[in-house]
Design a protein around this motif. Structure first.
Motif, PDB file in Angstrom:
ATOM      1  N   ARG A 284      54.213  62.337  33.881  1.00 34.20           N
ATOM      2  CA  ARG A 284      54.534  60.943  34.186  1.00 34.20           C
ATOM      3  C   ARG A 284      56.050  60.738  34.115  1.00 34.20           C
ATOM      4  N   SER A 295      57.767  54.539  37.130  1.00 37.35           N
ATOM      5  CA  SER A 295      56.679  55.258  36.466  1.00 37.35           C
ATOM      6  C   SER A 295      55.322  54.802  36.999  1.00 37.35           C
ATOM      7  N   SER A 297      51.044  54.267  36.927  1.00 36.23           N
ATOM      8  CA  SER A 297      50.070  53.802  35.946  1.00 36.23           C
ATOM      9  C   SER A 297      49.163  54.950  35.503  1.00 36.23           C
ATOM     10  N   ASP A 298      48.433  54.729  34.419  1.00 38.06           N
ATOM     11  CA  ASP A 298      47.445  55.716  33.964  1.00 38.06           C
ATOM     12  C   ASP A 298      46.402  55.968  35.051  1.00 38.06           C
ATOM     13  N   LYS A 299      46.003  54.909  35.736  1.00 36.45           N
ATOM     14  CA  LYS A 299      44.993  55.013  36.781  1.00 36.45           C
ATOM     15  C   LYS A 299      45.460  55.936  37.908  1.00 36.45           C
ATOM     16  N   MET A 301      47.742  58.313  37.738  1.00 32.76           N
ATOM     17  CA  MET A 301      47.831  59.686  37.225  1.00 32.76           C
ATOM     18  C   MET A 301      46.451  60.344  37.226  1.00 32.76           C
ATOM     19  N   GLN A 302      45.453  59.624  36.760  1.00 32.93           N
ATOM     20  CA  GLN A 302      44.109  60.188  36.680  1.00 32.93           C
ATOM     21  C   GLN A 302      43.528  60.438  38.063  1.00 32.93           C
ATOM     22  N   VAL A 317      47.242  66.822  33.122  1.00 31.21           N
ATOM     23  CA  VAL A 317      48.278  65.812  32.893  1.00 31.21           C
ATOM     24  C   VAL A 317      48.941  66.116  31.563  1.00 31.21           C
ATOM     25  N   ALA A 319      50.762  65.337  28.324  1.00 31.49           N
ATOM     26  CA  ALA A 319      50.894  64.144  27.483  1.00 31.49           C
ATOM     27  C   ALA A 319      52.359  63.790  27.292  1.00 31.49           C
ATOM     28  N   SER A 320      52.653  62.508  27.383  1.00 28.36           N
ATOM     29  CA  SER A 320      54.022  62.043  27.144  1.00 28.36           C
ATOM     30  C   SER A 320      54.297  62.076  25.652  1.00 28.36           C
TER      31      SER A 320
END
Length: 341
Positions: A284, A295, A297-299, A301-302, A317, A319-320
């Motif tokens: 991310r 940046s 969103s989580d959505k 990225m998934q 993915v 992890a940040s």
């Protein structure tokens, strides 16, 4: 200034002691003290004669460098700031995860590659790190005895400092050095083909390539190296290489909002990587000053990860980590650099 012993290979140490009129076996003794024992001065090398230590002290120093600043994140990540030449600074990150402690080392002071998303690029190129300065980032942190993995993903382009990077890997993996498995080491590149091929020939460490988009024009905007070494040519070279059963090749892919996360990117990535056993690590993007990039969103990225997996590309993915301690590479050292000007 005295020359540093730390960072020299066994052959270099043997040549050094011979030039000083000392027995050749003294080189192996010094290597043991440098890389296997917890000392920080030549005087502590007690199996060397007093005369030998006096001769060494005249021209050489041990060569360890302590960090000048340590930042600790709430998630356990640490960032170490090390001084280098002419009041410049480099960063080293220690990332804990279950039974692993990974250290992310820098290979240059600043960087000349000019990637749009990288804050280190804002510093420009300021100098090469020696093998000793690279390995020092592992030896001189608080977790030195607990490090399980090393990644060359910090400041700089490793293959723009190839000689010293390979030398540092030799020190880390040799029996007379730290005796680490090369399978615990990953070197990341933006795709400098000559350096990449030399690395693959001379090292057994893993390779990671910064990809970020499969499209030529987009990659040129993000990474000027695309002009000299197009990603298609980089991957074509990799496909010709036999990595064996244990050595890995992976691709780093920073995801930017509404830029490189479309179905078209999934399709082109599948085409580009077809036939290559590899992994894509999605990262991310976290905004840095002076860039228009945003940046996701989580959505997003998934969904992007799932779409790539459905195409048969193993995708994870990352992890940040360390978001509360200037996580983006180059932020901490740039802040320190500005403060000292």
């Amino acid at each position: 200034m005295k020359e540093s012993l730390f960072g020299k290979t066994l052959i270099e140490l043997q040549e050094l002691v011979s030039s000083l009129g000392l027995p050749k076996f003294t080189g192996k003794q010094i290597a043991d003290w440098l890389y296997k024992k917890e000392i920080s001065s030549i005087d502590e090398m007690t199996n060397l004669s007093k005369k030998a230590r006096e001769i060494l002290n005249e021209k050489y120093e041990f060569g360890l460098i302590s960090p000048t600043k340590i930042q600790a994140s709430t998630d356990g990540t640490k960032k170490y700031l090390f001084p280098t030449i002419q009041n410049k600074f480099i960063e080293t990150a220690m990332i804990p995860e279950r039974d692993r402690k990974t250290v992310c080392v820098s290979s240059q002071v600043g960087c000349k590659m000019g990637c749009l998303f990288c804050f280190t690029a804002k510093q420009g190129f300021q100098g090469q790190l020696s093998a000793g300065e690279i390995v020092n980032q592992i030896k001189s942190i608080e977790e030195a005895g607990e490090v399980t993995n090393i990644v060359y993903m910090g400041m700089g382009e490793p293959f723009d400092n190839l000689k010293e990077v390979l030398k540092s890997i030799e020190i880390l993996t040799s029996e007379w050095g730290f005796a680490m498995s090369p399978r615990r080491i990953t070197v990341s590149t933006i795709g400098i083909i000559p350096g990449m091929l030399t690395f693959l020939e001379q090292s057994e460490a893993h390779l990671a390539v910064s990809l970020h988009t499969p499209f030529d024009n987009e990659r040129k905007n993000l990474m000027p190296v695309q002009v000299a070494y197009p990603i298609e040519e980089v991957i074509a070279e990799i496909k010709q290489w036999d990595f064996g059963r244990q050595r890995r090749v992976s691709f780093e892919y920073i995801v930017f909002e509404n830029l490189n996360d479309s179905p078209g990117h999934v399709k082109e990535l599948a085409k580009l990587l077809d036939g290559l056993k590899c992994r894509i690590n999605l990262i991310r993007f976290h905004p840095v000053p002076g860039t228009p990039l945003k940046s996701p969103s989580d959505k997003v990225m998934q969904e992007f990860k799932d779409a790539l997996n459905q195409k048969g590309i193993l995708t994870t993915v990352r992890a940040s980590r360390g978001q509360d301690i200037y996580a983006a590479c180059g932020l901490l050292s740039t802040k320190e650099l500005v403060k000292n000007q």
